[in-house]
Design an enzyme around this catalytic site. Structure first.
Site, PDB file in Angstrom:
ATOM      1  CB  SER A 142      -7.564   5.341  -1.434  1.00  0.00           C
ATOM      2  OG  SER A 142      -7.756   3.957  -1.257  1.00  0.00           O
ATOM      3  CE1 TYR A 155      -2.387   4.343   0.110  1.00  0.00           C
ATOM      4  CE2 TYR A 155      -4.615   3.636   0.614  1.00  0.00           C
ATOM      5  CZ  TYR A 155      -3.659   4.019  -0.305  1.00  0.00           C
ATOM      6  OH  TYR A 155      -3.994   4.086  -1.639  1.00  0.00           O
TER       7      TYR A 155
HETATM    8  P1  NAD Z   1       2.801   3.434  -7.941  1.00  0.00           P
HETATM    9  O1  NAD Z   1       3.724   2.911  -6.897  1.00  0.00           O
HETATM   10  O2  NAD Z   1       2.686   2.717  -9.242  1.00  0.00           O
HETATM   11  O3  NAD Z   1       3.139   4.955  -8.285  1.00  0.00           O
HETATM   12  C1  NAD Z   1       3.437   5.874  -7.270  1.00  0.00           C
HETATM   13  C2  NAD Z   1       4.106   7.074  -7.880  1.00  0.00           C
HETATM   14  O4  NAD Z   1       4.451   7.982  -6.820  1.00  0.00           O
HETATM   15  C3  NAD Z   1       5.430   6.729  -8.608  1.00  0.00           C
HETATM   16  O5  NAD Z   1       5.583   7.582  -9.714  1.00  0.00           O
HETATM   17  C4  NAD Z   1       6.473   7.040  -7.548  1.00  0.00           C
HETATM   18  O6  NAD Z   1       7.759   7.326  -8.086  1.00  0.00           O
HETATM   19  C5  NAD Z   1       5.846   8.270  -6.909  1.00  0.00           C
HETATM   20  N1  NAD Z   1       6.374   8.553  -5.587  1.00  0.00           N
HETATM   21  C6  NAD Z   1       6.472   7.713  -4.520  1.00  0.00           C
HETATM   22  N2  NAD Z   1       7.073   8.338  -3.491  1.00  0.00           N
HETATM   23  C7  NAD Z   1       7.347   9.601  -3.914  1.00  0.00           C
HETATM   24  C8  NAD Z   1       7.966  10.728  -3.323  1.00  0.00           C
HETATM   25  N3  NAD Z   1       8.449  10.675  -2.077  1.00  0.00           N
HETATM   26  N4  NAD Z   1       8.116  11.854  -4.045  1.00  0.00           N
HETATM   27  C9  NAD Z   1       7.661  11.899  -5.329  1.00  0.00           C
HETATM   28  N5  NAD Z   1       7.066  10.867  -5.954  1.00  0.00           N
HETATM   29  C10 NAD Z   1       6.918   9.732  -5.250  1.00  0.00           C
HETATM   30  O7  NAD Z   1       1.386   3.543  -7.210  1.00  0.00           O
HETATM   31  P2  NAD Z   1      -0.092   3.759  -7.764  1.00  0.00           P
HETATM   32  O8  NAD Z   1      -0.864   2.550  -7.403  1.00  0.00           O
HETATM   33  O9  NAD Z   1      -0.096   4.236  -9.167  1.00  0.00           O
HETATM   34  O10 NAD Z   1      -0.581   4.903  -6.768  1.00  0.00           O
HETATM   35  C11 NAD Z   1      -0.840   6.233  -7.172  1.00  0.00           C
HETATM   36  C12 NAD Z   1      -1.829   6.844  -6.200  1.00  0.00           C
HETATM   37  O11 NAD Z   1      -3.072   6.145  -6.266  1.00  0.00           O
HETATM   38  C13 NAD Z   1      -1.380   6.780  -4.734  1.00  0.00           C
HETATM   39  O12 NAD Z   1      -1.720   7.989  -4.078  1.00  0.00           O
HETATM   40  C14 NAD Z   1      -2.193   5.614  -4.190  1.00  0.00           C
HETATM   41  O13 NAD Z   1      -2.401   5.740  -2.802  1.00  0.00           O
HETATM   42  C15 NAD Z   1      -3.471   5.792  -4.969  1.00  0.00           C
HETATM   43  N6  NAD Z   1      -4.300   4.597  -5.019  1.00  0.00           N
HETATM   44  C16 NAD Z   1      -3.827   3.442  -5.568  1.00  0.00           C
HETATM   45  C17 NAD Z   1      -4.654   2.327  -5.602  1.00  0.00           C
HETATM   46  C18 NAD Z   1      -4.219   1.021  -6.221  1.00  0.00           C
HETATM   47  O14 NAD Z   1      -4.960   0.031  -6.077  1.00  0.00           O
HETATM   48  N7  NAD Z   1      -3.086   0.969  -6.921  1.00  0.00           N
HETATM   49  C19 NAD Z   1      -5.946   2.392  -5.071  1.00  0.00           C
HETATM   50  C20 NAD Z   1      -6.373   3.575  -4.505  1.00  0.00           C
HETATM   51  C21 NAD Z   1      -5.547   4.676  -4.491  1.00  0.00           C
END
Ligand code: NAD
Length: 260
Positions: A142, A155
């Site tokens: 991130s 985080y």
């Molecule tokens: P999201 O909530 O849409 O997706 C998260 C995914 O992780 C889902 O498929 C969920 O079922 C799965 N998950 C959650 N807990 C779990 C567990 N205990 N075991 C297995 N699977 C699990 O979120 P996202 O925004 O797509 O995030 C994906 C990644 O990107 C994360 O690591 C997040 O930190 C990172 N990220 C997101 C952003 C953003 O702005 N959305 C920015 C930077 C980094």
């Protein structure tokens, strides 16, 4: 480009992980899906991905807060589809609070899912990549792996840690065609962020779209959300032969979030 490669994408039932799974499948990789969700919806995602791209797709359930399940995910993926060539550690959760108010169980869960699970899946899959002398690990960190914001202690700690872990794994595998990199997205409009936008809209008495605009405006100078599709294309590049010497790096894709 990735014809016949087997890619495990954690947390690929939603958001960024699903975008990455789609991009890898479009480029010919067979896919192991993982993540939570409604079983019927996951089955629809699985069958559509396979039909749209003519690749094999399996779903393996694992709760990545458990070290045993994280390790077993790789073993089950290999059992169901074959050796994992590409590992994308994407699953992640968020919780915001001041440190003194931060629930200990939230701290533990964020560290377990956003950081430790990446260690466990790498521990399970790197030996096979080394033996075959080819592998790609892409860790979805991130912008908060590079800079901090208040109220995100767990985080920010986990994502900074993930970048450190990425560098160590890259060094340990540098002599082989096994690369380990991190991507550092800024704001991406997924369910994880939608919850933060809604909380802000409620707290500040704003329309949801106005809250989204303000969220972007504060930290992301392009004022455009990064998309799962763009992150998917970056992942495909990191898995390509052109990226064979690109390892141990952390790539911001953040609309200049981390420049100021
Ligand atoms: P999201 O909530 O849409 O997706 C998260 C995914 O992780 C889902 O498929 C969920 O079922 C799965 N998950 C959650 N807990 C779990 C567990 N205990 N075991 C297995 N699977 C699990 O979120 P996202 O925004 O797509 O995030 C994906 C990644 O990107 C994360 O690591 C997040 O930190 C990172 N990220 C997101 C952003 C953003 O702005 N959305 C920015 C930077 C980094």
């Amino acid at each position: 480009m990735l014809n016949g490669k087997i890619a495990l994408v954690t947390g690929s039932t939603s958001g960024i992980g699903l975008g990455i799974a789609e991009a890898l499948a479009r480029n010919g990789a067979h896919i192991v899906l993982n993540g939570f969700g409604d079983p019927a919806e996951i089955e629809t995602i699985r069958t559509n991905l396979a039909a749209d791209h003519g690749v094999r797709v399996v779903y393996v359930h694992a709760d990545l807060s458990s070290p045993d399940e994280a390790y077993a995910l790789v073993k089950r993926a290999e059992n169901d589809l074959g050796p994992v060539d590409i590992l994308v550690n994407n699953a992640g959760i968020q919780h915001t609070d001041r440190i003194e108010d931060f629930p200990v169980e939230k701290w533990d869960a964020i560290l377990a899912i956003n950081l430790s699970a990446c260690f466990h899946t790498m521990r399970a899959s790197l030996p096979g990549m080394q033996a075959r002398d080819w592998g790609r690990v892409v860790n979805i960190a991130s912008a908060h792996g590079l800079v901090a914001s208040p109220f995100k202690a767990a985080y920010v700690a986990a994502k900074h840690g993930l970048i450190g872990l990425t560098k160590v794994a890259a060094l340990e595998n540098a002599k082989r065609h096994v690369t380990v990199n991190a991507i550092c997205p800024g704001w991406v409009r997924t369910p994880l962020v939608e919850r933060q936008i809604e909380a802000r809209a409620q707290a500040d008495g704003l329309e949801v779209e106005e809250a989204a605009r303000r969220l972007l405006g504060e930290r992301q100078p392009t004022e455009r959300f990064v998309t799962p599709e763009q992150l998917g294309e970056m992942t495909v590049f990191l898995c390509s032969e052109a990226a064979d010497v690109t390892t141990g790096a952390a790539f911001p894709m953040d609309g200049a979030f981390t420049t100021h």
